[in-house]
Design a protein around this motif. Structure first.
Motif, short mmCIF file in Angstrom:
data_model
loop_
_atom_site.label_atom_id
_atom_site.label_comp_id
_atom_site.label_asym_id
_atom_site.label_seq_id
_atom_site.Cartn_x
_atom_site.Cartn_y
_atom_site.Cartn_z
N LYS A 3 -33.76 54.37 52.53
CA LYS A 3 -35.09 54.34 53.69
C LYS A 3 -34.77 54.28 54.90
N LEU A 4 -33.72 54.66 55.37
CA LEU A 4 -33.66 54.65 56.59
C LEU A 4 -33.48 56.02 57.79
N ASP A 5 -33.70 55.51 59.51
CA ASP A 5 -34.06 56.41 59.70
C ASP A 5 -32.71 56.60 60.53
N VAL A 6 -32.72 55.64 60.91
CA VAL A 6 -31.05 55.39 61.53
C VAL A 6 -30.05 54.33 60.98
N LEU A 7 -28.78 54.35 60.76
CA LEU A 7 -27.89 54.21 59.86
C LEU A 7 -26.73 53.66 61.17
N TYR A 8 -26.25 52.70 61.94
CA TYR A 8 -25.67 51.71 62.23
C TYR A 8 -24.57 51.36 61.82
N MET A 9 -23.17 52.19 61.67
CA MET A 9 -22.21 51.22 61.60
C MET A 9 -21.69 51.00 62.32
N THR A 10 -20.42 49.66 61.28
CA THR A 10 -20.08 48.87 62.30
C THR A 10 -18.16 48.69 62.12
N ARG A 11 -17.49 48.16 62.61
CA ARG A 11 -15.87 47.71 62.11
C ARG A 11 -16.33 46.45 61.89
N ILE A 12 -15.31 46.03 60.80
CA ILE A 12 -14.88 44.69 60.71
C ILE A 12 -14.07 44.31 61.86
N PRO A 14 -20.60 52.38 67.13
CA PRO A 14 -20.05 51.97 67.91
C PRO A 14 -18.78 53.05 68.31
N LEU A 15 -18.04 53.22 67.54
CA LEU A 15 -16.38 53.42 67.22
C LEU A 15 -15.41 52.06 68.51
N PRO A 16 -14.18 51.90 68.22
CA PRO A 16 -13.74 53.13 66.92
C PRO A 16 -13.81 52.42 65.72
N ARG A 17 -13.60 54.11 64.94
CA ARG A 17 -13.84 53.49 63.52
C ARG A 17 -12.69 53.41 62.92
N VAL A 18 -12.32 52.35 62.00
CA VAL A 18 -11.33 52.00 61.57
C VAL A 18 -11.42 53.08 59.95
N ASN A 19 -12.01 52.58 59.29
CA ASN A 19 -12.07 53.45 57.93
C ASN A 19 -13.86 52.86 57.49
N GLU A 20 -14.72 52.38 57.88
CA GLU A 20 -15.85 52.49 57.19
C GLU A 20 -16.96 54.05 57.64
N ILE A 21 -16.49 54.78 58.01
CA ILE A 21 -16.79 56.19 58.16
C ILE A 21 -15.92 57.10 57.48
N SER A 22 -15.89 58.28 56.36
CA SER A 22 -14.90 59.22 55.78
C SER A 22 -15.00 60.19 57.21
N ASP A 30 -18.02 63.61 59.01
CA ASP A 30 -18.14 64.02 60.62
C ASP A 30 -18.43 65.87 60.84
N LYS A 31 -18.64 65.79 59.53
CA LYS A 31 -19.91 67.80 59.85
C LYS A 31 -20.34 67.33 59.21
N ASP A 32 -20.90 66.71 59.21
CA ASP A 32 -22.61 65.93 58.60
C ASP A 32 -23.45 66.63 59.94
N PRO A 33 -24.26 67.41 59.78
CA PRO A 33 -24.97 67.53 61.38
C PRO A 33 -25.39 66.00 61.47
N ARG A 34 -26.04 64.59 60.32
CA ARG A 34 -26.64 64.16 60.57
C ARG A 34 -25.70 63.08 61.30
N ALA A 35 -24.46 63.00 61.02
CA ALA A 35 -23.34 62.31 62.41
C ALA A 35 -23.52 62.69 63.43
N CYS A 36 -23.77 61.35 64.30
CA CYS A 36 -24.07 61.09 65.36
C CYS A 36 -23.23 61.25 66.80
N TYR A 37 -22.20 59.59 66.01
CA TYR A 37 -20.84 58.56 66.82
C TYR A 37 -20.71 59.60 67.89
N PHE A 38 -20.03 60.93 67.70
CA PHE A 38 -19.59 61.85 68.81
C PHE A 38 -20.18 61.63 69.86
N ARG A 39 -21.87 62.09 69.43
CA ARG A 39 -22.58 62.76 71.08
C ARG A 39 -22.94 61.15 70.98
N GLN A 40 -22.89 60.17 71.06
CA GLN A 40 -23.46 59.14 70.90
C GLN A 40 -22.00 58.42 72.50
#
Ligand code: NCD
Length: 357
Positions: A213-222, A259-267, A271-281
């Protein structure tokens, strides 16, 4: 003195203007390279940080200014027991603007009330993180071309994730926003975030169900550092891991933010998926902070240092009992409350509900 403590300190129009300036900086960096010549930014970081502190420093250096500060409480006089208020007064003599991070909720507001220069909240405990929100908004705007009509999923530690709280506050002011809150039962968004904002949301524990359903997925660290016991953290730490397989059901143009840092929540394979925006962020964070520094310095130049106006606050009737609030460890801070949208009396520092004295 205009400071940025909560994202709601800025109007939607001001945020639009900051994003406009940030985009102009991206396209014409040379125009801005001398704008803060002779100005000093102090970074007062009482908690670990890579991106927030260094992006503030890079932002000021790219504006032609200078930076000073400390990156851990143990190397400042806080280790000797100095109060946040005194630190803010002292630093006002050394710099033109302060960026501050602190483990206690509301500490940057205490600093802003005592400093004679603008203070920017770089994260206060599990409470809020307005400059990460500006970064997130600029990223969504640059990636999707809009900030309205977006279904956004927040996934992970929504209880202690301060970036989530601030971004929800900010997005609620745009139209057509739908929020899907994806977390374990124990780490749901605090009630004050849900009750004080009018927004359409659903809560789930399943990332797989929400993802299509999502246009944006905002992942976060525990947020390990905010747990009371190691056992509880260990039990919850791997609740969600985003993998290429899970992305198979996502929209082709979904943006993945973190927002980073990522620990384990995004494999790392994602990163090479064009949908991964976190380093442009991350890169956007520097530009929007440049725009913010320029705005606050200009307003300080125009407005000087007007006296504090506490007339809307309620004093002397309640106390804040939130152990994570700055009022819990600095006894001389006056407890003050404001009437929230829902009519509740909430601590001006941490937004916890008031309790009668
Ligand atoms: C976040 C923070 O400090 O709240 N990081 C950041 O500023 N980019 C997120 C986090 O620490 O998990």
């Amino acid at each position: 003195m205009r400071s940025l403590i909560d994202i709601l300190d800025l109007t939607v129009e001001e945020i639009d203007e900051l994003m406009h300036v940030a985009c102009d900086i991206i396209n014409n960096p040379w125009k801005y390279s001398e704008m803060c010549r002779g100005k000093k930014l102090a970074t007062l970081f009482f908690e670990p940080s890579t991106r927030t502190r260094l992006s503030f420093e890079a932002a000021m250096l790219e504006l032609g200014g200078s930076v000073l500060g400390f990156s851990e409480a143990s190397t400042s006089s806080a280790a000797k027991g100095e109060s946040v208020a005194d630190t803010a007064k002292v630093m006002s003599a050394y710099c033109d603007i302060i960026a501050m991070r602190h483990p206690k909720e509301g500490a940057p507001l205490v600093a802003a009330r005592n400093a004679t220069v603008p203070v920017i909240n770089g994260g206060d405990g599990g409470h809020c993180h307005p400059t990460q929100t500006l970064t997130d908004l600029l990223t969504i705007f640059r990636e999707k071309g809009r900030l309205s009509d977006i279904t956004i999923g927040f996934c992970g530690d929504l209880k202690f994730g301060r970036t989530v709280h601030s971004l929800i506050h900010a997005l609620c002011r745009y139209t057509g926003i739908k929020v899907i809150l994806i977390s374990p039962e124990e780490l749901k968004v605090p009630n004050y975030v849900k009750n004080e904002n009018a927004f359409e949301y659903e809560e789930t524990t399943s990332l797989e169900e929400a993802i299509p359903k999502l246009d944006v997925l905002y992942m976060t660290r525990i947020q390990k550092e905010r747990f009371e016991t190691d056992e509880e953290y260990e039990r919850l730490k791997d609740s969600y891991v985003l993998t290429p397989e899970k992305l198979e059901n996502a929209k082709e143009d979904m943006c993945i933010l973190h927002p980073l840092p990522r620990v384990n929540e995004i494999s790392v394979a994602v990163d090479k998926d064009p949908r991964a925006c976190y380093f442009r962020q991350v890169a956007n964070g520097k530009y929007i902070r440049m725009a913010l520094i320029l705005k606050l310095l200009e307003e300080a130049r125009q407005d000087g240092n007007p006296a504090l106006d506490d007339s809307e606050y309620i004093k002397g009737v309640h106390r804040c009992f939130n152990p994570r609030c700055i009022t819990s460890c600095e006894q001389e801070i006056e407890h003050m409350f404001k009437v929230s949208h829902s009519g509740a009396h909430r601590c001006v520092y941490c937004e916890a509900r008031a309790r009668e004295l």
